[in-house]
Scaffold this active site. Structure first.
Site, PDB file in Angstrom:
ATOM      1  N   LYS A 197       0.815  -1.222   0.000  1.00 27.24           N
ATOM      2  CA  LYS A 197       0.000   0.000   0.000  1.00 27.24           C
ATOM      3  C   LYS A 197       0.848   1.272   0.000  1.00 27.24           C
ATOM      4  O   LYS A 197       0.487   2.262  -0.615  1.00 27.24           O
ATOM      5  CB  LYS A 197      -0.968   0.012   1.183  1.00 27.24           C
ATOM      6  N   THR A 198       2.027   1.219   0.687  1.00 28.27           N
ATOM      7  CA  THR A 198       2.875   2.427   0.719  1.00 28.27           C
ATOM      8  C   THR A 198       3.359   2.743  -0.693  1.00 28.27           C
ATOM      9  O   THR A 198       3.463   3.912  -1.083  1.00 28.27           O
ATOM     10  CB  THR A 198       4.078   2.225   1.668  1.00 28.27           C
ATOM     11  N   ASP A 208      -3.578   7.322   4.818  1.00 20.66           N
ATOM     12  CA  ASP A 208      -3.092   5.957   5.038  1.00 20.66           C
ATOM     13  C   ASP A 208      -3.753   5.387   6.299  1.00 20.66           C
ATOM     14  O   ASP A 208      -4.182   6.147   7.166  1.00 20.66           O
ATOM     15  CB  ASP A 208      -1.562   6.030   5.220  1.00 20.66           C
ATOM     16  N   GLU A 209      -3.804   4.053   6.421  1.00 21.28           N
ATOM     17  CA  GLU A 209      -4.346   3.376   7.627  1.00 21.28           C
ATOM     18  C   GLU A 209      -5.730   3.933   7.983  1.00 21.28           C
ATOM     19  O   GLU A 209      -6.027   4.249   9.138  1.00 21.28           O
ATOM     20  CB  GLU A 209      -3.397   3.563   8.827  1.00 21.28           C
ATOM     21  N   GLN A 230      -7.543  -5.123   9.700  1.00 18.78           N
ATOM     22  CA  GLN A 230      -6.423  -4.753  10.575  1.00 18.78           C
ATOM     23  C   GLN A 230      -6.794  -3.585  11.494  1.00 18.78           C
ATOM     24  O   GLN A 230      -5.929  -2.857  11.967  1.00 18.78           O
ATOM     25  CB  GLN A 230      -5.193  -4.395   9.747  1.00 18.78           C
ATOM     26  N   ARG A 256       2.262 -11.018  10.119  1.00 19.62           N
ATOM     27  CA  ARG A 256       3.618 -10.439  10.275  1.00 19.62           C
ATOM     28  C   ARG A 256       4.665 -11.432   9.771  1.00 19.62           C
ATOM     29  O   ARG A 256       5.793 -11.058   9.472  1.00 19.62           O
ATOM     30  CB  ARG A 256       3.958 -10.155  11.754  1.00 19.62           C
TER      31      ARG A 256
END
Length: 672
Positions: free
Chosen positions: A28-29, A214-215, A245, A603
Site C-alpha cells: 500500500k505504501t 493511510d491506515e 487490521q 507479520r
C-alpha cells in the site's frame, strides 16, 4: 518493481473519491508514493497542493523519503506528508485568530493533562489514579466524538457522567486560561472550525487539491470529519485501509468509517489489493480462513506467489517459565539449522507483562534482544525536566511546566510557598508565573520564600528574552549551566552512572534543539516556540518508536507489531483469557481480538510458531487455560500440534543431521 493491476488502477484513478482496500503486505505504501508522483508528474498538480496523512511520525518520515526518491527534491518541494495531529497543528497555527486563541500556545501532553485533572479533582477524587485515568479517557473520547462541554450538558447522562462532564468544562476553561491545547484538541479545533467557518473551509479546500490518507481504518469520528471537511464537494481523495487490521477501538478507531465513505460519497471507487508480497501461501491461507469468521462489508482474499511454505507449529509448554525456555531453545536450534540472524525473529504477545520471562531467559542465554515500545526518550525524568524549562521559556503561562521545575533543582521553594503562590494566582485570575512577578506578591509571601520566587522569575524572564531576541542555543546552554542541573543530578541520582546517563540524554536533547533552531538545507530554521511544540508532538506520537538495525530478537505486543514483518514469528500465550483477552470475552468483542490475531499471523514471512501452556499463574493462583479458540479456527491440515506430531522418518532424521553438521562446519570455518 512493476505495479500489479490493482496497484496500477489505484494510482491512476484520480477523478473522484477512491478507497483502496489493501490487505496485509500488499504494497500500500508503494501505491501512495507512486500516486503522489503520478499526480505531480502526469496530472500537473504541484506537490505543495497535495497532502498525505498517516498515523505515526515514523510512517510519515518513510513516506516522505520514498516520495523524495521517486520525485527528486525540486518536484517534491512543498509536499505535505504528516500525521493527522501535525496537520491539525498546522491548521491551528495558521488560523489561531479564528479559533480564538493567542499565537504562542502550549501543547499539553497526557501527563500534563493528568496533572491538571488531578488538581481540579483534589476534593472529589482525592488523587485516585484509576478514576483520574477514567476521567481523562472520557474527555478524550468526547473530544474524538466532537462533543464540546456545553453540548454534553444537554445529553442524558448518568450521575457519574454528570460529575465528569462538569470537570470537562472546568478542564477546558483552564486550558484556555493557560493558552494551552491538549493532544485531542489538535483534531477537534480544526474540525469544528472547518465545520462552522465557510471562509476558512474554502481556503483549506483550495490549498489542498488532493488528499491521501493511510491506515484509514484507524480513524476516529473527528479525523473522519476533518477529512470530509478538507475534501469538500470536489472529493478528490484516496484513502487506503484494511478493515481486517482495525485493532484500535480502545483509542476511538472506527472501522465503520470505511462503510460511512460509501454513504457520504456514493460515487466512491473501490480498488482491492489482494496480492501479498510478504508471506508464504500457507500463512496467508490460514489468515484468510481465520478472518472469515468476522463479518465483512468488503470481501477480499489475500494470495501469494511465494510458494506454499512450511506448516504452522503449535508448541505446548508446562507453564509460563517452560514456555519462555521452549521458545528460546526452539529459536536457537532454528537459527543454528538455518544460519539466520537474531533480528529475523520476533516474539509477539498480547500484553506487556508477558515479556518479562522471555527477557530473563534471553538474557541468561546472552541473546541480544530489543523491546519495542519500552521507555521512550521523552519519558525520562531529566528530559522531561529540561523540556519543562524550554516550555516555560516560550510560554510563561504554562503552569504545569512551572510547577515541575520551580524547585528542580531545589531552590528552597517548598509546598507551602507554592500553595500560597497558587492561591494568589487564583485570586488575581492570572497564571502562577504572572503572580510570581506581581508587585503585590509581598502581601502573601515574605523573607526567604519571597526572595527565592522573585529570583527564579527574574532568571526565567532574562533567559526567555535572550532566547527570543538573541542566540537561542547560547541561552539554553546558559540555562543548563546556571541552574547547576548536573551537580544536582549527581547528588540526587541512585548512582554516578545513572547521573552520567542522565546528562548524556540532556546532551542529546540539546543537540536536537540546536539542529532545529539552526535548520539545514531541507528544513528551514525554527523559532524556539516551534521547536518546543514539535518536540512535544514527537514525544506524544513516538513513545518508544526509536528504530535501529542491530542484530537483536524483537519483542513486542501484537498492537506494536502492526506494519512490521519478520521471517520467523513466535506468537506466545495462545490461550483463552490471553488471546482472546478476558476483558474482550466479557465485553463480547471477539471480532477485534480475531483481527489482532490476524495482524500477528500476517507479520510472518516464512515460518510461524504458536505457544500455549497447560498451567499459568494469574493473580497469585494457578489456572489451567484452554487453547485459544483462534487456533481451532485455523485450517488444521496446515497446522502441526506438538502432541499430535508424527515422528520424523529415518530418512528425514538423517537429512536433519547432515544439515546441522554442515552448519557446524560452516561456523568452525569462520562463516556466520
Amino acid at each position: 518493481m512493476k505495479l500489479n493491476d490493482g496497484q496500477n488502477q489505484a494510482v491512476k484513478y484520480i477523478s473522484g473519491p477512491c478507497l483502496v482496500l489493501a490487505g496485509a503486505g500488499s504494497g500500500k505504501t508503494r501505491v501512495i508514493t507512486n500516486k503522489i508522483a503520478y499526480l505531480v508528474q502526469q496530472c500537473n498538480i504541484p506537490a505543495r497542493q497535495i497532502a498525505a496523512v498517516t498515523f505515526t511520525n515514523k510512517a510519515a518520515r518513510e513516506m516522505k523519503e520514498r516520495v523524495g526518491q521517486t520525485l527528486g527534491k525540486k518536484e517534491a518541494r512543498g509536499l505535505k506528508v504528516s500525521t493527522f495531529h501535525t496537520m491539525g497543528l498546522n491548521i491551528i497555527k495558521s488560523e489561531f485568530r479564528s479559533i480564538g486563541i493567542k499565537a504562542g500556545f502550549s501543547l499539553f501532553d497526557d501527563k500534563d493533562s493528568f496533572a491538571l485533572l488531578k488538581d481540579l479533582t483534589q476534593e472529589t477524587l482525592d488523587g485516585d489514579k484509576e478514576q483520574i485515568n477514567l476521567l481523562q479517557s472520557s474527555i478524550s473520547n468526547w473530544k474524538n466524538d466532537l462533543i464540546l462541554p456545553d453540548q454534553l450538558q444537554k445529553q442524558a447522562l448518568s450521575p457519574g457522567e454528570v460529575e465528569f462532564a462538569k470537570i470537562y468544562l472546568e478542564y477546558q476553561t483552564h486550558l484556555r486560561a493557560y493558552n494551552a491545547l491538549d493532544f485531542d484538541d489538535l483534531i477537534l479545533l480544526p474540525t469544528i472550525l472547518l465545520q462552522t467557518n465557510e471562509k476558512v473551509r474554502l481556503k483549506w479546500q483550495d490549498k489542498i487539491k488532493y488528499l491521501l490518507v493511510d491506515e484509514y481504518q484507524d480513524t476516529n469520528t473527528s479525523q473522519y470529519e476533518l477529512v470530509r471537511m478538507l475534501v469538500g464537494q470536489r472529493a478528490r481523495f484516496t484513502v487506503v485501509g484494511d478493515d481486517d487490521q482495525s485493532i484500535y477501538s480502545w483509542r476511538g478507531a472506527r472501522p465503520q468509517n470505511l462503510e460511512l465513505l460509501k454513504q457520504d460519497f456514493p460515487s466512491l471507487k473501490l480498488v482491492k489489493l489482494e496480492q501479498n508480497y510478504r508471506s508464504s501461501g500457507r500463512i496467508l491461507h490460514c489468515a484468510n480462513i481465520l478472518i472469515q469468521n468476522n463479518p465483512h462489508v468488503f470481501e477480499k482474499k489475500l494470495f501469494s506467489e511465494l510458494g506454499y511454505g512450511s506448516e504452522l507449529k503449535v508448541i505446548i509448554a508446562k507453564n509460563e517459565e517452560h514456555e519462555a525456555e521452549r521458545v528460546v531453545a526452539e529459536l536457537l536450534a532454528h537459527k543454528f539449522m538455518g544460519s539466520s540472524q537474531f533480528k529475523e525473529y520476533a516474539i509477539l504477545y498480547r500484553g506487556n507483562h508477558q515479556s518479562r520471562l522471555f527477557e530473563k531467559i534471553l538474557m541468561s542465554n546472552r541473546i541480544p534482544y530489543k523491546i519495542n515500545g519500552g521507555m521512550s526518550f521523552f519519558g525520562r525524568t531529566e528530559v522531561k525536566d529540561i523540556m519543562a524549562y524550554l516550555r516555560l521559556m516560550v510560554n510563561q503561562d504554562d503552569d504545569n511546566a512551572l510547577l515541575r521545575v520551580i524547585n528542580t533543582p531545589t531552590r528552597g521553594i517548598g509546598r507551602a510557598t507554592l500553595e500560597k503562590l497558587g492561591s494568589f494566582a487564583n485570586h488575581l485570575g492570572v497564571s502562577i508565573f504572572a503572580a510570581a512577578c506581581h508587585p503585590q506578591l509581598h502581601s502573601v509571601l515574605s523573607g526567604k520564600a519571597l526572595h527565592n520566587i522573585e529570583q527564579f522569575s527574574r532568571w526565567i524572564v532574562e533567559l526567555s528574552d535572550n532566547a527570543v531576541r538573541g542566540d537561542g542555543i547560547a541561552a539554553i546552554r546558559e540555562m543548563i549551566k546556571t541552574m547547576q542541573y548536573e551537580e544536582w543530578l549527581y547528588e540526587s541520582s541512585t548512582s554516578p552512572k545513572a547521573a552520567e546517563m542522565g546528562m548524556a540524554n540532556i546532551s542529546t536533547l540539546f543537540k536536537w534543539v540546536s539542529d532545529m533552531l539552526e535548520g539545514n538545507e531541507l528544513d528551514p530554521p525554527m523559532t524556539l516556540q516551534e521547536v518546543v511544540n514539535r518536540l512535544i508532538l514527537r514525544d506524544m506520537m513516538e513513545r518508544g518508536q526509536e528504530e535501529e538495525d542491530a542484530d537483536q530478537v524483537q519483542l513486542m505486543t501484537l498492537h506494536a507489531s502492526k506494519g512490521l514483518e519478520f521471517p520467523y514469528v513466535f506468537m506466545v500465550g495462545m490461550e483463552e483469557g490471553l488471546l482472546p483477552h478476558q476483558s474482550s470475552i466479557d465485553e463480547d468483542n471477539i471480532e477485534e481480538e480475531r483481527r489482532l490475531t490476524y495482524v500477528g499471523i500476517t507479520r510472518a514471512q516464512k515460518e510461524l510458531f504458536f505457544t500455549l501452556t497447560k498451567e499459568r499463574r494469574q493473580y497469585g493462583e494457578v489456572i489451567q487455560p484452554e487453547p485459544s479458540r483462534f487456533l481451532y479456527e485455523l485450517p488444521q491440515d496446515d497446522v502441526i500440534w506438538e502432541h499430535k506430531k508424527v515422528k520424523d522418518s529415518a530418512e528425514a532424521r538423517q537429512q536433519k543431521g547432515q544439515t546441522s553438521i554442515a552448519n557446524l562446519r560452516n561456523m568452525l570455518s569462520g562463516g556466520q
